[in-house]
Write an enzyme that holds these catalytic residues in place. Structure first.
Site, PDB file in Angstrom:
ATOM      1  N   GLY A  55       0.825  -1.200   0.000  1.00 23.90           N
ATOM      2  CA  GLY A  55       0.000   0.000   0.000  1.00 23.90           C
ATOM      3  C   GLY A  55       0.857   1.247   0.000  1.00 23.90           C
ATOM      4  CB  CYS A  82       5.391  -4.167   0.461  1.00 26.51           C
ATOM      5  SG  CYS A  82       6.238  -2.584   0.332  1.00 26.51           S
ATOM      6  CE1 TYR A  83       0.764   0.901   5.508  1.00 28.17           C
ATOM      7  CE2 TYR A  83      -0.750  -0.966   5.588  1.00 28.17           C
ATOM      8  CZ  TYR A  83      -0.375   0.297   6.011  1.00 28.17           C
ATOM      9  OH  TYR A  83      -1.147   0.962   6.942  1.00 28.17           O
ATOM     10  CG  HIS A 169       5.732  -5.409  -4.241  1.00 31.58           C
ATOM     11  ND1 HIS A 169       4.420  -5.267  -3.867  1.00 31.58           N
ATOM     12  CD2 HIS A 169       6.382  -4.315  -3.772  1.00 31.58           C
ATOM     13  CE1 HIS A 169       4.264  -4.126  -3.215  1.00 31.58           C
ATOM     14  NE2 HIS A 169       5.447  -3.527  -3.149  1.00 31.58           N
ATOM     15  CD  GLU A 171       2.838  -8.109  -5.469  1.00 33.81           C
ATOM     16  OE1 GLU A 171       2.492  -6.977  -5.071  1.00 33.81           O
ATOM     17  OE2 GLU A 171       3.566  -8.870  -4.803  1.00 33.81           O
ATOM     18  CG  ASP A 228     -16.003  -9.175 -21.375  1.00 36.82           C
ATOM     19  OD1 ASP A 228     -15.218 -10.139 -21.421  1.00 36.82           O
ATOM     20  OD2 ASP A 228     -15.632  -8.012 -21.133  1.00 36.82           O
ATOM     21  CE  LYS A 370     -11.906  -8.887 -22.620  1.00 39.51           C
ATOM     22  NZ  LYS A 370     -13.152  -8.107 -22.727  1.00 39.51           N
TER      23      LYS A 370
END
Length: 514
Positions: A55, A82-83, A169, A171, A228, A370
């Site tokens: 964050g 992290c945060y 991070h 990710e 979609d 998606k």
């Protein structure tokens, strides 16, 4: 719903959605919710682990986002990123200090202690840092697992309580072995084994819709022709049948070349019945006359669409349900950690319709990204032409004509865009890029054609690579292909004498220009 999940508490990091995406990639269902969601709303028998995201705030600020210590008493592993790691340390009795300078970018990580979070990984690898505070003293029961050249405590764990944290991070793609770290947490530590199966998901949604919609009720939806809305139709047909499905296609006059005809024709070929078609192009273009601001264009188009759709939807008195192709990123944005988004993303949903028409909502795609919708479309038997169709914004070409939208400008843009897409398909590049389109800039430039001086529009070409549109990089199209496209546009499209190629990634730019 899936039988197992890892829940991510979102503290506002720009990478929060990526955590969810990475977990989905390894077959583990994940959900992203605001950090202040009451525990009772997510702590159920399906919860196998928690991740506290990064964050932008500092944990040392008085009003920084926080959580209840009860989080650490749920009996499931917790991973702070992290945060999230700093907050974990602070709440459990550790000491943090503000660094003299923010660490942002690549760093070499040195693993000091063997641990399941780093199982199978080398002792040194590159990670991505983005922080301003550091842990100075660990809480009782915690040990340091790794450090960097400038950070003594870069990864931590409390083995007894199954609590973990990384200052970097995992990710983001910049972190080497980041996906393995998340996989170790999900598989080795949380014990997640059951994969998130889209086929089972579709069947459960079909059964759910059959249960919800009474035999004497119909379902209405706004159909665009994109992946979609087409996947949505395929699911609804299996749930309620074509006699109780009312797909409305509104031509707003802002579609691509021949798109109105092609969408209607393709729909009939796919599903065996006609769309309810509304030609509202005149009213849309009238209301856009003289408007140059991008947000104002979006607002006018969104409001006009609701007005037109409402007028025609009211003709179907047995339509009690509104189906929307809302995707998971839209849900995340609407309930962000800062509160509901101030701007309705009109290209993703038809916000305002449920209230105006007193509809009940059906959103069977609202926990999918998606690329997952594309996979589901293939499993439902939709042709590749639909499944791999590039995203197209709800406001259409209005946000690809910079400045005022006029019939003349739309005509120029349609021809240029058609050439661009045609050449991408012929060369095999259409499937390789996430999204590609032409933009009509508001700039006119000097040129020479034959022996004459010209002063005409510049066309911008945009092609990006992405998995889900949340982040994107510009596509490295071959120079020969770009040259051919540029030559064709300048020679075949009247009103254009220059073509430029956009090499901006997201972030810092967005995919669309407006």
């Amino acid at each position: 719903m899936p039988k197992e999940k890892i829940t991510i508490l979102d503290f506002g990091s720009q990478y929060s959605q990526l955590i969810a995406r990475r977990l989905r990639e390894i077959g583990v269902y994940s959900e992203l919710i605001p950090y202040n969601t009451p525990i009772e709303q997510f702590a159920d028998e399906t919860l196998k682990g928690l991740i506290l995201s990064g964050g932008p705030a500092s944990v040392l600020d008085v009003d920084s986002p926080s959580i209840s210590k009860r989080i650490f008493e749920l009996g499931v592993p917790v991973f702070g990123v992290c945060y999230g790691m700093q907050l974990m340390a602070k709440l459990l009795g550790g000491t943090l200090v503000s660094s003299k300078r923010r660490e942002y970018g690549h760093a070499k990580l040195y693993v000091d202690e063997p641990n399941e979070i780093f199982k199978g990984l080398p002792e040194e690898f590159v990670v991505w840092m983005s922080h301003g505070d550091n842990i100075e003293e660990l809480p009782d029961g915690f040990i340091c697992l790794a450090h960097t050249d400038s950070l003594p405590i870069a990864a931590i764990t409390s083995p007894k309580d199954r609590l973990y944290g990384t200052q970097f991070h995992p990710e983001v793609a910049h972190t080497e072995h980041g996906i393995e770290i998340l996989k170790n947490f999900a598989r080795e530590i949380c014990g997640c084994k059951e994969t998130f199966d889209l086929g089972d998901y579709a069947e459960s949604k079909i059964a759910e819709i059959r249960e919800m919609v009474s035999p004497d009720e119909s379902v209405i939806l706004a159909y665009s022709g994109g992946v979609d809305s087409t996947v949505l139709v395929a699911i609804l047909l299996r749930a309620v049948g074509k006699d109780r499905l009312i797909p409305i296609f509104v031509d707003n006059g802002l579609l691509r070349k021949n798109e109105s005809y092609e969408v209607r024709n393709r729909f009939k070929q796919l599903f065996g019945f006609e769309l309810y078609f509304v030609d509202a192009s005149k009213i849309f273009l009238e209301r856009l006359r003289g408007i140059t601001d991008a947000e104002e264009k979006r607002r006018i188009i969104g409001n006009t669409f609701i007005e037109v759709f409402t007028e025609h939807a009211k003709k179907f008195t047995n339509a009690k349900w509104l189906a929307q192709g809302t995707l998971y990123p839209d849900v995340i944005e609407s309930r962000s950690y800062k509160g509901p988004s101030a701007t309705i993303k009109t290209h993703h949903n038809v916000g305002g319709l449920p209230e105006k028409l007193d509809f009940e909502l059906i959103e069977p795609l609202n926990i999918l990204f998606k690329d997952e919708v594309r996979k589901l479309g293939s499993q439902l038997g939709l042709p590749d032409e639909i499944v791999w169709r590039h995203p197209f914004p709800g406001p259409g070409l209005a946000v690809r004509v910079i400045g005022e939208v006029t019939p003349e400008k739309l005509s120029i843009l349609r021809e240029a865009d058609s050439i661009f897409i045609e050449e991408l398909k012929k060369s095999g590049w259409y499937r390789k890029v996430w999204q590609a389109f032409a933009v009509l800039t508001s700039v006119k430039t000097v040129g020479v054609m034959g022996d004459e001086r010209t002063y005409e529009y510049a066309i911008g070409l945009r092609a990006v690579d992405s998995r889900d549109g949340m982040t994107a990089d510009w596509s490295r199209l071959p120079y020969e292909l770009l040259a051919k496209i540029s030559s064709r546009i300048v020679n075949e499209v009247k009103g254009v004498n220059r073509v430029v190629y956009d090499i901006t990634s997201k972030p810092p730019g967005t995919i669309e220009w407006e």
